[in-house]
Scaffold this motif. Structure first.
Motif, PDB file in Angstrom:
ATOM      1  N   SER A   1      24.625  45.570  29.624  1.00 37.31           N
ATOM      2  CA  SER A   1      24.388  44.579  30.666  1.00 37.31           C
ATOM      3  C   SER A   1      22.886  44.496  30.902  1.00 37.31           C
ATOM      4  CB  SER A   1      25.103  45.004  31.953  1.00 37.31           C
ATOM      5  OG  SER A   1      24.689  44.195  33.039  1.00 37.31           O
TER       6      SER A   1
ATOM      7  N   THR B   1      29.003  46.863  31.260  1.00 35.76           N
ATOM      8  CA  THR B   1      30.239  46.196  31.624  1.00 35.76           C
ATOM      9  C   THR B   1      31.340  46.871  30.826  1.00 35.76           C
ATOM     10  OG1 THR B   1      29.211  44.087  32.200  1.00 35.76           O
ATOM     11  CG2 THR B   1      31.505  43.997  31.448  1.00 35.76           C
TER      12      THR B   1
ATOM     13  N   GLU C   1      37.358  42.392  31.464  1.00 33.34           N
ATOM     14  CA  GLU C   1      36.021  42.928  31.681  1.00 33.34           C
ATOM     15  C   GLU C   1      35.816  43.308  33.144  1.00 33.34           C
ATOM     16  OE1 GLU C   1      32.894  40.400  30.254  1.00 33.34           O
ATOM     17  OE2 GLU C   1      33.256  41.020  28.183  1.00 33.34           O
ATOM     18  N   ASN C   2      35.075  44.381  33.351  1.00 35.44           N
ATOM     19  CA  ASN C   2      34.701  44.848  34.685  1.00 35.44           C
ATOM     20  C   ASN C   2      33.174  44.915  34.680  1.00 35.44           C
ATOM     21  OD1 ASN C   2      34.472  46.051  37.179  1.00 35.44           O
ATOM     22  ND2 ASN C   2      35.929  47.691  36.755  1.00 35.44           N
ATOM     23  N   ARG C   3      32.568  43.850  35.184  1.00 36.38           N
ATOM     24  CA  ARG C   3      31.120  43.671  35.078  1.00 36.38           C
ATOM     25  C   ARG C   3      30.348  44.760  35.831  1.00 36.38           C
ATOM     26  NH1 ARG C   3      27.402  40.142  33.558  1.00 36.38           N
ATOM     27  NH2 ARG C   3      25.635  39.668  34.901  1.00 36.38           N
ATOM     28  N   ASP C   4      29.404  45.361  35.121  1.00 29.75           N
ATOM     29  CA  ASP C   4      28.485  46.353  35.705  1.00 29.75           C
ATOM     30  C   ASP C   4      29.222  47.510  36.391  1.00 29.75           C
ATOM     31  OD1 ASP C   4      26.449  44.712  34.783  1.00 29.75           O
ATOM     32  OD2 ASP C   4      26.147  43.737  36.721  1.00 29.75           O
TER      33      ASP C   4
END
Length: 95
Positions: free
Chosen positions: A41, A57, A64-67
């Protein structure tokens, strides 16, 4: 120490018996995190005493699980014990 695991989206993404806990967050050795779930990221944040955090991520089964994971590539001296380690949040369960 007992074995710690990090789970997200019903998938085991990290496991280790070598955990460093800082501010309530479990930092796993980077090599204990499955490479295939991490996506680089561009996000960074700054902590006054730990330094600049970089993020990953998480990608599992098309979701997806951002950051949701972070690490300090060059932590300040006060946080040197988390060098080479990754922590999680945003719905990642550490047990």
């Amino acid at each position: 120490m007992s074995m710690a695991e990090a789970w997200w989206n019903d998938t085991l993404i990290a496991t280790s018996d070598d955990i460093v806990t800082v501010e309530g967050n479990a930092y796993f050795p980077r090599e204990s995190v499955k490479d295939e779930v991490l996506r680089d990221s561009a996000t960074t944040t700054v902590c006054p005493w730990k330094g600049t955090a970089h993020y990953y991520t998480l990608a599992v089964d098309g979701a997806e699980n951002r950051d949701a994971a972070w690490y300090y590539p060059e932590p300040k001296d006060a946080a040197k014990e988390i060098a080479g380690r990754v922590a999680f949040w945003r719905g990642v369960e550490v047990r």
